[in-house]
Design an enzyme around this catalytic site. Structure first.
Site, PDB file in Angstrom:
ATOM      1  CB  CYS A 125      -0.900   0.024   1.232  1.00 26.21           C
ATOM      2  SG  CYS A 125      -1.983  -1.384   1.393  1.00 26.21           S
ATOM      3  CD  GLU A 128      -1.427   8.460   0.745  1.00 26.69           C
ATOM      4  OE1 GLU A 128      -1.630   9.694   0.636  1.00 26.69           O
ATOM      5  OE2 GLU A 128      -0.855   7.943   1.713  1.00 26.69           O
ATOM      6  CB  SER A 133       4.318   9.792 -10.480  1.00 22.39           C
ATOM      7  OG  SER A 133       3.787   9.038 -11.539  1.00 22.39           O
ATOM      8  CB  THR A 159      -2.300  -4.942  -6.833  1.00 18.14           C
ATOM      9  OG1 THR A 159      -2.291  -3.767  -7.641  1.00 18.14           O
ATOM     10  CG2 THR A 159      -2.487  -6.156  -7.726  1.00 18.14           C
ATOM     11  CD  GLN A 281       8.095 -10.797 -48.721  1.00 13.25           C
ATOM     12  OE1 GLN A 281       8.012  -9.613 -49.014  1.00 13.25           O
ATOM     13  NE2 GLN A 281       8.991 -11.599 -49.243  1.00 13.25           N
ATOM     14  CD  GLU A 367       5.537  -3.585  -9.034  1.00 13.22           C
ATOM     15  OE1 GLU A 367       6.772  -3.577  -8.996  1.00 13.22           O
ATOM     16  OE2 GLU A 367       4.838  -4.583  -8.797  1.00 13.22           O
TER      17      GLU A 367
END
Ligand code: CAA
Length: 420
Positions: A125, A128, A133, A159, A281, A367
């Site tokens: 956790c 927020e 970031s 998550t 191709q 992440e």
């Protein structure tokens, strides 16, 4: 090159086990779990029974101590079958790394064996509503009250939330400090004042819950403060992300490979103009590019994971950011091209390729967004450039002058001046 030159026997065994579980327990129910937004408990139980949660836990605490490279191999296999299940697995490592990297001996002894056995699932956790970031800008607080901390506030995008039993929660313990503002505290499921809030309705990785976690005067003993010393939380978060980003990158490699596998079998069998489309191709070019980029990502991940396992501490932030960024951009690109190869069928939710496309997007976001990864890479490059002072003579005289200290003389390319 035989695999065992690069990987330990144990890592290869764990990879083979993960592949078997992925084919038997993850792939068959992947679409159903996605549609119903249901966690795949059956697969998680199989993962636990096979000892795969032990992969990232040190031997002293009941794990295999197999390291980050083995973790990448296992995650890749699971994500190849279902990217959502890949993260459902890998997030246990993300949530455990603060304890593994920063926890006290007592904390490691208390929680890690339970995680290794798969008895307890873990969540991390950090984010927020107003701090994504900008991980240093948290507002969830933990105030001291005797031998307890009292946690107040809300976390976003947790998550595994709800499924997890152990939560590594990053809180502000010293609002007046700049560099020692944050601490990581373990909160266990069932602690009064700790509840699961909104369960997000997501575009992809729908098998794994992503939730808000709410802390309403949640009291936890001070012994749950990770490392036993306040103010280490931001460092623990950054170190954890360095160790965990190769896991997301491995998830991306698995996701890219899963999309490519589907595109390949489709292209070999889909007939147009009287021939399989894999004989054309333009389709071949797409397949070749997808395969090259997936393989390049794979080895970037392995190189980063091996550097972590080898303890090359000063290089891992940059390597982890590179692996995460490159592999997740690749996964999105490969999934997009796979949908293109499927043509009209690719756009329909009747087939799992649409799910691969939806699942890929989050990889570029969580992440650490890929913008943050590029920032981390660039910051490291800028720092490393200071070690390239031997190139000073090749710079314009005016720029050479900005170097202070040791004179570098006598190089032919110094041209007009050796500066000063
Ligand atoms: N290892 C150890 N320490 C580190 C570090 C690292 N990799 N990076 C930074 N630090 C330290 C610095 O040395 C500095 O320490 P001092 O104060 O003692 O000097 C301190 O941390 C602050 O560093 P910065 O000035 O570089 O910090 P910043 O505010 O500029 O932020 C950032 C840097 C890279 C942007 C960081 O905030 C970041 O990584 N943001 C992204 C957050 C993120 O990845 N969130 C993901 C949430 S988890 C998730 O998504 C999981 C999921 O759902 C599955």
């Amino acid at each position: 090159m035989p695999n065992n030159i690069v990987f330990s026997e144990l890592a290869l065994e764990l990879q083979a086990t993960a592949r078997e579980i992925a084919r038997k327990h993850v792939l068959p129910g992947a679409v159903k779990h996605d549609k119903e937004q249901k966690y795949n408990f059956e697969a998680a139980r199989a993962v636990a029974a096979a000892g795969l949660f032990k992969t990232f836990i040190p031997k002293e605490y009941g794990g295999h101590g197999a390291g980050v490279l083995a973790l990448a191999l296992v995650t890749e296999e699971l994500a190849r079958a279902d990217s959502g299940f890949g993260v459902a697995f890998a997030v246990n490592a993300l949530g455990s790394f603060p304890i593994i990297l920063g926890g006290t001996e007592e904390q490691k002894k208390k929680w890690l064996p339970q995680i290794a056995r798969g008895d307890k699932f873990v969540a991390f956790c950090l984010s927020e509503k107003y701090a994504g970031s900008d991980a240093g800008g948290l507002s969830v607080t933990a105030e001291e009250d005797g031998d307890h901390y009292v946690i107040c506030g809300e976390k976003k995008w947790t998550t595994n939330g709800g499924v997890a039993d152990i939560y590594s929660v990053f809180c502000v313990t010293d609002p007046t400090s700049k560099s020692r503002r944050i601490s990581a505290i373990v909160v266990e499921k069932g602690t009064p004042g700790f509840t699961i809030g909104k369960v997000e309705d997501k575009m992809g990785i729908r098998t794994v819950p992503v939730v808000e976690t709410h802390f309403d005067r949640c009291r936890v003993p001070k012994t749950n403060l990770i490392g036993g010393k306040p103010g280490m939380g931001f460092k623990h978060a950054m170190m954890t992300l360095d160790y965990a980003r190769p896991g997301v990158a491995a998830q991306a490699v698995g996701a890219a490979q899963g999309s490519l596998d589907l595109a390949l079998v489709y292209a070999n069998r889909r007939q147009q103009f009287g021939a399989p489309i894999s004989s054309f191709q333009m389709v071949q070019k797409m397949l070749a590019d997808m395969a090259m980029k997936t393989e390049a990502s794979r080895w970037l991940v392995y190189a980063c994971a091996a550097a972590i396992d080898a303890g090359m501490a000063d290089t891992i932030s940059k390597r982890a950011a590179m692996a995460k960024c490159f592999a997740t951009d690749t996964a999105m690109e490969v999934a997009t091209d796979a949908v293109q190869i499927f043509g009209g069928y690719g756009f329909m939710e009747d087939y799992p390729i649409a799910k691969c496309f939806r699942d890929a997007k989050i990889l570029q976001i969580y992440e650490g967004t890929n913008q943050v990864q590029r920032m981390v890479i660039a910051r490291n490059l800028v720092k490393e450039a200071e070690g390239l002072a031997y190139l000073r003579p090749y710079l314009p005289t005016e720029v050479q002058k900005t170097y202070k200290g040791t004179e570098i003389r006598g190089h032919a390319a110094a041209g007009a001046s050796s500066g000063g």
